[in-house]
Design an enzyme around this catalytic site. Structure first.
Site, PDB file in Angstrom:
ATOM      1  NE  ARG A 224      12.785  16.340  27.896  1.00 48.57           N
ATOM      2  CZ  ARG A 224      12.810  17.676  27.896  1.00 48.57           C
ATOM      3  NH1 ARG A 224      11.729  18.355  28.216  1.00 48.57           N
ATOM      4  NH2 ARG A 224      13.899  18.340  27.573  1.00 48.57           N
ATOM      5  CG  PHE A 240       0.579  23.112  32.349  1.00 50.51           C
ATOM      6  CD1 PHE A 240      -0.039  24.289  31.938  1.00 50.51           C
ATOM      7  CD2 PHE A 240       0.243  22.587  33.585  1.00 50.51           C
ATOM      8  CE1 PHE A 240      -0.971  24.921  32.759  1.00 50.51           C
ATOM      9  CE2 PHE A 240      -0.692  23.202  34.406  1.00 50.51           C
ATOM     10  CZ  PHE A 240      -1.293  24.380  34.003  1.00 50.51           C
ATOM     11  CG  ASP A 262       0.098  22.577  26.079  1.00 55.02           C
ATOM     12  OD1 ASP A 262       1.072  22.433  26.838  1.00 55.02           O
ATOM     13  OD2 ASP A 262      -0.126  23.639  25.454  1.00 55.02           O
ATOM     14  CB  SER A 263      -3.788  26.145  26.232  1.00 60.33           C
ATOM     15  OG  SER A 263      -2.460  26.592  26.361  1.00 60.33           O
ATOM     16  CB  ALA A 292      -3.968  22.756  32.513  1.00 60.06           C
ATOM     17  CG  ASP A 312       6.910  21.868  33.112  1.00 53.29           C
ATOM     18  OD1 ASP A 312       7.260  22.811  33.864  1.00 53.29           O
ATOM     19  OD2 ASP A 312       7.522  21.535  32.086  1.00 53.29           O
ATOM     20  CB  CYS A 352       9.738  27.798  34.960  1.00 54.75           C
ATOM     21  SG  CYS A 352       8.254  28.239  34.072  1.00 54.75           S
TER      22      CYS A 352
HETATM   23  N1  SAH Z   1       6.494  19.984  30.190  1.00 57.65           N
HETATM   24  C1  SAH Z   1       6.830  20.554  28.911  1.00 57.65           C
HETATM   25  C2  SAH Z   1       6.930  22.070  28.942  1.00 57.65           C
HETATM   26  C3  SAH Z   1       5.701  22.785  29.421  1.00 57.65           C
HETATM   27  S1  SAH Z   1       5.746  24.495  29.137  1.00 57.65           S
HETATM   28  C4  SAH Z   1       8.126  19.916  28.383  1.00 57.65           C
HETATM   29  O1  SAH Z   1       8.850  19.291  29.166  1.00 57.65           O
HETATM   30  O2  SAH Z   1       8.390  20.046  27.208  1.00 57.65           O
HETATM   31  C5  SAH Z   1       4.144  25.027  29.560  1.00 57.65           C
HETATM   32  C6  SAH Z   1       3.043  24.596  28.601  1.00 57.65           C
HETATM   33  O3  SAH Z   1       1.817  25.060  29.142  1.00 57.65           O
HETATM   34  C7  SAH Z   1       3.106  25.170  27.203  1.00 57.65           C
HETATM   35  O4  SAH Z   1       3.077  24.116  26.281  1.00 57.65           O
HETATM   36  C8  SAH Z   1       1.833  26.014  27.048  1.00 57.65           C
HETATM   37  O5  SAH Z   1       1.246  25.887  25.761  1.00 57.65           O
HETATM   38  C9  SAH Z   1       0.946  25.423  28.086  1.00 57.65           C
HETATM   39  N2  SAH Z   1      -0.070  26.279  28.679  1.00 57.65           N
HETATM   40  C10 SAH Z   1       0.013  27.576  29.039  1.00 57.65           C
HETATM   41  N3  SAH Z   1      -1.113  27.956  29.669  1.00 57.65           N
HETATM   42  C11 SAH Z   1      -1.920  26.871  29.717  1.00 57.65           C
HETATM   43  C12 SAH Z   1      -3.209  26.624  30.256  1.00 57.65           C
HETATM   44  N4  SAH Z   1      -3.877  27.583  30.905  1.00 57.65           N
HETATM   45  N5  SAH Z   1      -3.734  25.402  30.124  1.00 57.65           N
HETATM   46  C13 SAH Z   1      -3.048  24.420  29.496  1.00 57.65           C
HETATM   47  N6  SAH Z   1      -1.816  24.599  28.977  1.00 57.65           N
HETATM   48  C14 SAH Z   1      -1.262  25.815  29.084  1.00 57.65           C
END
Ligand code: SAH
Length: 409
Positions: A224, A240, A262-263, A292, A312, A352
């Site tokens: 970040r 995400f 985000d979903s 996404a 991410d 991850c």
């Molecule tokens: N970058 C963020 C963490 C991301 S974690 C940070 O630094 O805080 C991954 C995220 O992806 C989660 O918020 C989850 O809700 C979202 N997610 C999971 N599957 C998804 C999809 N198919 N489309 C969009 N978002 C998704």
């Protein structure tokens, strides 16, 4: 062997597991997991999480650990020191040591949120403790961690800077151990719906009770910070986005606009609040609740372009066995991201998934650039921050990797 002249062992536990011949190797190398296939027999009748002595095929003492009758990981080792008992004092000492290791991170006043105990990598298999200002979120992931929950909570509660401890053991791995999922207040104050944490001069709301993981992606802290650089006037896509960690960082860095996808509608709602909390421009933000994968395609079809893209995604593969399917997922989103990137633009891309090695991830990203017919360079290799260490005898602890790529043409 030096051990052979010593007494077989000074039993501190009532039960013992005896290994098959030749299977002591990983224990001697201080790997903390003992798989059921390595075990020749069990003396006594240890219950879930009970402490057992680990003996080699000749009966010589090797280690002491927690028995887990339902898991393939039958014993998680607590200590290789035959004189070290596993008792309340053991947990107080290990917790204290782990938290002290984080001092460097916190003393600078940089952040009041970090992972204080990173399980196996801090000598406490199955135990996660995350600090969010004066609250602690705890995950107990294994039978041994569950067995010692009282000792762990008491040791944490005894620390001066703790107002409340909350359990977030709502994770499916507990089922492999035969444990039900559990959440709730463990000690002290109940955390509010939004606990505010500080990170490098920015503030974030964290929902400790129902947020993802234990509330926040602490492991992305350093990234970040990196994402604040070179943002002046940038049009940014944060896919995400969760609660907008990167969105807030990009805005602080001077981004002109940020589209966050985000979903989870709740996560993005908290993202909006985080932008306001930092006095940043709500007008510069667009929040899209969507899948996404589909949204990136829609953006491509509309010929949208961005200066910086952050990808991410959640974990696609926990183990190497799921790597193939995961690789296709990473390829897909990275290919789309390269197409959406302006020449000169940067892509921050992460994985991850423990089942995807850094080398494989790099190959996938290279393949994505090739298929997108984009020339790109890696500017930086990213990994886990110091509060998510990887202990050398436990490479399984390595999961987070990332790349900053630049589109050249
Ligand atoms: N970058 C963020 C963490 C991301 S974690 C940070 O630094 O805080 C991954 C995220 O992806 C989660 O918020 C989850 O809700 C979202 N997610 C999971 N599957 C998804 C999809 N198919 N489309 C969009 N978002 C998704």
């Amino acid at each position: 062997m030096a051990f052979a002249t010593r007494p077989a062992f000074s039993a501190m536990a009532d039960s013992a597991v005896r290994l098959k011949p030749g299977r002591e190797r990983s224990v001697l190398q201080r790997h903390p997991w003992l798989f059921s296939g390595a075990i020749a027999g069990v003396d006594g009748s240890p219950g879930m999480g009970d402490t057992v002595e680990v003996l080699d095929a000749r009966g010589l003492w090797l280690a002491r650990g927690a028995f887990s009758p339902n898991s393939q990981i039958r014993v998680r080792l607590w200590t290789w020191d035959r004189d070290e008992p596993v008792d309340d004092g053991f947990f107080a000492r290990r917790l204290g040591r782990s938290i002290d290791r984080r001092r460097l991170l916190l003393v600078s006043g940089e952040a009041d949120a970090c992972r204080e105990v990173h399980a196996e990598s801090d000598g406490l298999p199955g135990v996660i403790v995350d600090r969010y200002a004066s609250f602690r979120a705890v995950q107990l992931l294994s039978a041994g961690a569950e067995r010692w929950r009282q000792a762990i909570v008491e040791a944490l509660a005894a620390r001066a800077d703790v107002d409340g401890i909350y359990e977030r053991s709502d994770v499916s791995v507990r089922e492999l151990e035969g444990l039900p999922q559990r959440t709730g207040r463990l000690w002290g104050d109940e955390p509010p719906a939004a606990t505010v944490i500080q990170e490098a001069g920015l503030r974030y709301q964290v929902d400790i009770r129902t947020g993802q993981k234990t509330g926040f992606y602490l492991d992305q802290r350093e990234h970040r910070r990196l994402a604040r650089q070179g943002m002046d006037g940038a049009e940014v896509l944060n896919a995400f986005a969760y609660t907008g960690g990167f969105t807030v960082a990009a805005l602080q860095g001077g981004a002109r606009s940020v589209l966050s996808i985000d979903s989870s509608a709740e996560a993005l709602e908290m993202g909006r609040a985080n932008v306001v909390l930092n006095g940043l421009s709500a007008e510069a933000c667009q929040w899209t609740v969507a899948d996404a994968f589909a949204e990136l395609r829609r953006l491509r079809d509309r010929a949208a372009r961005f200066d910086v893209i952050l990808l991410d995604p959640p974990r696609f593969a926990a183990t190497a066995a799921q790597a193939d399917r995961a690789a296709r997922g990473y390829k897909d989103i990275n290919l789309l991201a390269f197409k959406l990137l302006r020449p000169g633009g940067r892509l921050f891309t992460f994985s991850c998934s423990g089942g995807i090695s850094p080398e494989l991830f790099e190959k996938i990203v290279a393949g994505a650039a090739l298929d997108a017919q984009v020339q790109a360079a890696i500017l930086r290799w990213l990994g886990q921050p110091s509060d998510h260490p990887v202990v050398l005898n436990f490479p399984e602890g390595r999961y987070l990797k990332g790349l900053i790529c630049q589109r050249l043409a």
